[in-house]
Design a protein around this motif. Sequence first.
Motif, PDB file in Angstrom:
ATOM      1  N   GLU A  17       0.794  -1.226   0.000  1.00  0.00           N
ATOM      2  CA  GLU A  17       0.000   0.000   0.000  1.00  0.00           C
ATOM      3  C   GLU A  17       0.829   1.280   0.000  1.00  0.00           C
ATOM      4  O   GLU A  17       0.288   2.369  -0.174  1.00  0.00           O
ATOM      5  CB  GLU A  17      -0.956   0.007   1.197  1.00  0.00           C
ATOM      6  CG  GLU A  17      -0.271   0.063   2.542  1.00  0.00           C
ATOM      7  CD  GLU A  17      -1.228  -0.081   3.719  1.00  0.00           C
ATOM      8  OE1 GLU A  17      -2.449   0.005   3.542  1.00  0.00           O
ATOM      9  OE2 GLU A  17      -0.725  -0.288   4.836  1.00  0.00           O
ATOM     10  N   ALA A  18       2.141   1.177   0.143  1.00  0.00           N
ATOM     11  CA  ALA A  18       2.984   2.372   0.283  1.00  0.00           C
ATOM     12  C   ALA A  18       2.879   3.306  -0.916  1.00  0.00           C
ATOM     13  O   ALA A  18       2.769   4.524  -0.750  1.00  0.00           O
ATOM     14  CB  ALA A  18       4.432   1.965   0.539  1.00  0.00           C
ATOM     15  N   GLU A  19       2.909   2.776  -2.127  1.00  0.00           N
ATOM     16  CA  GLU A  19       2.869   3.625  -3.326  1.00  0.00           C
ATOM     17  C   GLU A  19       1.544   4.386  -3.425  1.00  0.00           C
ATOM     18  O   GLU A  19       1.527   5.580  -3.733  1.00  0.00           O
ATOM     19  CB  GLU A  19       3.089   2.781  -4.581  1.00  0.00           C
ATOM     20  CG  GLU A  19       3.236   3.592  -5.841  1.00  0.00           C
ATOM     21  CD  GLU A  19       4.475   4.476  -5.850  1.00  0.00           C
ATOM     22  OE1 GLU A  19       4.322   5.689  -6.118  1.00  0.00           O
ATOM     23  OE2 GLU A  19       5.576   3.968  -5.585  1.00  0.00           O
ATOM     24  N   THR A  20       0.435   3.719  -3.143  1.00  0.00           N
ATOM     25  CA  THR A  20      -0.876   4.371  -3.198  1.00  0.00           C
ATOM     26  C   THR A  20      -0.982   5.462  -2.138  1.00  0.00           C
ATOM     27  O   THR A  20      -1.465   6.567  -2.416  1.00  0.00           O
ATOM     28  CB  THR A  20      -2.009   3.338  -3.012  1.00  0.00           C
ATOM     29  OG1 THR A  20      -1.907   2.377  -4.061  1.00  0.00           O
ATOM     30  CG2 THR A  20      -3.370   3.984  -3.022  1.00  0.00           C
ATOM     31  N   LEU A  21      -0.521   5.164  -0.926  1.00  0.00           N
ATOM     32  CA  LEU A  21      -0.546   6.170   0.140  1.00  0.00           C
ATOM     33  C   LEU A  21       0.334   7.363  -0.226  1.00  0.00           C
ATOM     34  O   LEU A  21      -0.052   8.516  -0.007  1.00  0.00           O
ATOM     35  CB  LEU A  21      -0.091   5.561   1.462  1.00  0.00           C
ATOM     36  CG  LEU A  21      -1.053   4.564   2.112  1.00  0.00           C
ATOM     37  CD1 LEU A  21      -0.382   3.823   3.254  1.00  0.00           C
ATOM     38  CD2 LEU A  21      -2.314   5.281   2.602  1.00  0.00           C
ATOM     39  N   ALA A  22       1.504   7.103  -0.801  1.00  0.00           N
ATOM     40  CA  ALA A  22       2.398   8.186  -1.207  1.00  0.00           C
ATOM     41  C   ALA A  22       1.720   9.073  -2.250  1.00  0.00           C
ATOM     42  O   ALA A  22       1.786  10.311  -2.170  1.00  0.00           O
ATOM     43  CB  ALA A  22       3.699   7.615  -1.763  1.00  0.00           C
ATOM     44  N   ALA A  23       1.061   8.466  -3.217  1.00  0.00           N
ATOM     45  CA  ALA A  23       0.374   9.238  -4.262  1.00  0.00           C
ATOM     46  C   ALA A  23      -0.763  10.067  -3.668  1.00  0.00           C
ATOM     47  O   ALA A  23      -0.959  11.226  -4.059  1.00  0.00           O
ATOM     48  CB  ALA A  23      -0.154   8.294  -5.339  1.00  0.00           C
ATOM     49  N   ASP A  24      -1.506   9.503  -2.713  1.00  0.00           N
ATOM     50  CA  ASP A  24      -2.602  10.238  -2.080  1.00  0.00           C
ATOM     51  C   ASP A  24      -2.083  11.464  -1.325  1.00  0.00           C
ATOM     52  O   ASP A  24      -2.640  12.560  -1.427  1.00  0.00           O
ATOM     53  CB  ASP A  24      -3.381   9.333  -1.122  1.00  0.00           C
ATOM     54  CG  ASP A  24      -4.193   8.268  -1.834  1.00  0.00           C
ATOM     55  OD1 ASP A  24      -4.361   8.351  -3.074  1.00  0.00           O
ATOM     56  OD2 ASP A  24      -4.642   7.315  -1.147  1.00  0.00           O
ATOM     57  N   VAL A  25      -1.014  11.272  -0.557  1.00  0.00           N
ATOM     58  CA  VAL A  25      -0.452  12.387   0.212  1.00  0.00           C
ATOM     59  C   VAL A  25       0.146  13.422  -0.735  1.00  0.00           C
ATOM     60  O   VAL A  25      -0.033  14.628  -0.544  1.00  0.00           O
ATOM     61  CB  VAL A  25       0.580  11.891   1.250  1.00  0.00           C
ATOM     62  CG1 VAL A  25       1.352  13.055   1.859  1.00  0.00           C
ATOM     63  CG2 VAL A  25      -0.120  11.090   2.341  1.00  0.00           C
ATOM     64  N   ARG A  26       0.861  12.981  -1.766  1.00  0.00           N
ATOM     65  CA  ARG A  26       1.427  13.912  -2.748  1.00  0.00           C
ATOM     66  C   ARG A  26       0.314  14.772  -3.347  1.00  0.00           C
ATOM     67  O   ARG A  26       0.452  15.998  -3.440  1.00  0.00           O
ATOM     68  CB  ARG A  26       2.160  13.144  -3.850  1.00  0.00           C
ATOM     69  CG  ARG A  26       2.798  14.051  -4.898  1.00  0.00           C
ATOM     70  CD  ARG A  26       3.433  13.271  -6.052  1.00  0.00           C
ATOM     71  NE  ARG A  26       4.456  12.359  -5.634  1.00  0.00           N
ATOM     72  CZ  ARG A  26       4.354  11.008  -5.694  1.00  0.00           C
ATOM     73  NH1 ARG A  26       3.263  10.437  -6.202  1.00  0.00           N
ATOM     74  NH2 ARG A  26       5.341  10.242  -5.298  1.00  0.00           N
ATOM     75  N   SER A  27      -0.788  14.159  -3.756  1.00  0.00           N
ATOM     76  CA  SER A  27      -1.916  14.906  -4.331  1.00  0.00           C
ATOM     77  C   SER A  27      -2.470  15.922  -3.349  1.00  0.00           C
ATOM     78  O   SER A  27      -2.756  17.071  -3.719  1.00  0.00           O
ATOM     79  CB  SER A  27      -3.030  13.946  -4.763  1.00  0.00           C
ATOM     80  OG  SER A  27      -2.601  13.147  -5.817  1.00  0.00           O
ATOM     81  N   TRP A  28      -2.627  15.513  -2.094  1.00  0.00           N
ATOM     82  CA  TRP A  28      -3.129  16.429  -1.074  1.00  0.00           C
ATOM     83  C   TRP A  28      -2.172  17.598  -0.863  1.00  0.00           C
ATOM     84  O   TRP A  28      -2.602  18.758  -0.790  1.00  0.00           O
ATOM     85  CB  TRP A  28      -3.370  15.663   0.234  1.00  0.00           C
ATOM     86  CG  TRP A  28      -3.609  16.567   1.399  1.00  0.00           C
ATOM     87  CD1 TRP A  28      -4.687  17.384   1.604  1.00  0.00           C
ATOM     88  CD2 TRP A  28      -2.744  16.769   2.516  1.00  0.00           C
ATOM     89  NE1 TRP A  28      -4.537  18.082   2.792  1.00  0.00           N
ATOM     90  CE2 TRP A  28      -3.356  17.706   3.363  1.00  0.00           C
ATOM     91  CE3 TRP A  28      -1.514  16.232   2.891  1.00  0.00           C
ATOM     92  CZ2 TRP A  28      -2.772  18.131   4.551  1.00  0.00           C
ATOM     93  CZ3 TRP A  28      -0.930  16.646   4.081  1.00  0.00           C
ATOM     94  CH2 TRP A  28      -1.560  17.590   4.896  1.00  0.00           C
ATOM     95  N   LEU A  29      -0.870  17.330  -0.766  1.00  0.00           N
ATOM     96  CA  LEU A  29       0.110  18.388  -0.538  1.00  0.00           C
ATOM     97  C   LEU A  29       0.141  19.371  -1.710  1.00  0.00           C
ATOM     98  O   LEU A  29       0.276  20.582  -1.515  1.00  0.00           O
ATOM     99  CB  LEU A  29       1.502  17.786  -0.312  1.00  0.00           C
ATOM    100  CG  LEU A  29       1.682  17.009   0.987  1.00  0.00           C
ATOM    101  CD1 LEU A  29       3.035  16.293   1.001  1.00  0.00           C
ATOM    102  CD2 LEU A  29       1.536  17.919   2.202  1.00  0.00           C
ATOM    103  N   ILE A  30      -0.002  18.859  -2.931  1.00  0.00           N
ATOM    104  CA  ILE A  30      -0.020  19.729  -4.113  1.00  0.00           C
ATOM    105  C   ILE A  30      -1.309  20.543  -4.152  1.00  0.00           C
ATOM    106  O   ILE A  30      -1.281  21.772  -4.341  1.00  0.00           O
ATOM    107  CB  ILE A  30       0.164  18.899  -5.397  1.00  0.00           C
ATOM    108  CG1 ILE A  30       1.599  18.332  -5.457  1.00  0.00           C
ATOM    109  CG2 ILE A  30      -0.148  19.732  -6.642  1.00  0.00           C
ATOM    110  CD1 ILE A  30       1.808  17.272  -6.530  1.00  0.00           C
ATOM    111  N   SER A  31      -2.454  19.888  -3.959  1.00  0.00           N
ATOM    112  CA  SER A  31      -3.737  20.604  -4.033  1.00  0.00           C
ATOM    113  C   SER A  31      -3.888  21.636  -2.923  1.00  0.00           C
ATOM    114  O   SER A  31      -4.563  22.648  -3.107  1.00  0.00           O
ATOM    115  CB  SER A  31      -4.910  19.617  -4.008  1.00  0.00           C
ATOM    116  OG  SER A  31      -5.019  19.006  -2.741  1.00  0.00           O
ATOM    117  N   SER A  32      -3.240  21.417  -1.796  1.00  0.00           N
ATOM    118  CA  SER A  32      -3.315  22.381  -0.698  1.00  0.00           C
ATOM    119  C   SER A  32      -2.256  23.472  -0.821  1.00  0.00           C
ATOM    120  O   SER A  32      -2.221  24.392   0.001  1.00  0.00           O
ATOM    121  CB  SER A  32      -3.202  21.664   0.649  1.00  0.00           C
ATOM    122  OG  SER A  32      -1.942  21.044   0.770  1.00  0.00           O
ATOM    123  N   GLY A  33      -1.381  23.380  -1.824  1.00  0.00           N
ATOM    124  CA  GLY A  33      -0.370  24.406  -2.048  1.00  0.00           C
ATOM    125  C   GLY A  33       0.851  24.304  -1.155  1.00  0.00           C
ATOM    126  O   GLY A  33       1.681  25.217  -1.134  1.00  0.00           O
TER     127      GLY A  33
END
Length: 193
Positions: A17-33
């Motif tokens: 699950e590490a890759e999926t979790l990393a992608a989710d957090v990356r998306s959140w960090l980018i969308s939140s600026g």
Amino acid sequence: MGDWFQTIVDVQATPQEAETLAADVRSWLISSGIVSAEPTHCVLGADVGHPPGPRAETAVDPSGWSVPWHDGLAITVGRTVFDAGQGDPMAVTCPHCSTTTHLADERFELKYEVWEPFREVVRGWDEGDDIVIACPACTQPVEPTSWRWTDDYFVLAYLGFTFWNWPPLRPQFVDDLARHLADHRTVLLEGKL
């Protein structure tokens, strides 16, 4: 002077699950600026990372921080020994009996005969082996990822987010990031190279 880092490590993420979790957090960090979407050469130990975004200051406490912070975020996925950088591990605690084994003497010098089996656990993890040793106190076998290192000197895990040369991360931000990791238990490592 050196480089300062803070790593939020997900200690419960499985290899699957590490890759999926990393992608989710990356998306959140980018969308939140908090970080920029376009990776650049802004981190140590990785080819590219994500530089601070337009709202990065919402994640940190810049008070008293005078060093420019132009470095970025490195996301590490895969079996990794996350460590605190400089110095030596001082002690480790058994998850079964909560007994702490001191690895250094009163002068903060490693006691090599005590440190050796734990060194093998860390080295084994780094080389892809799960070396299980018994707690010196209760004799229960302990999985490599279960030992609790004093000051979180080492964390053996599959997912980490390293912020290079950022001011101290706000506790609320660390908690928010953990929520994006399915509320997994996280550890915040702070260190300097």
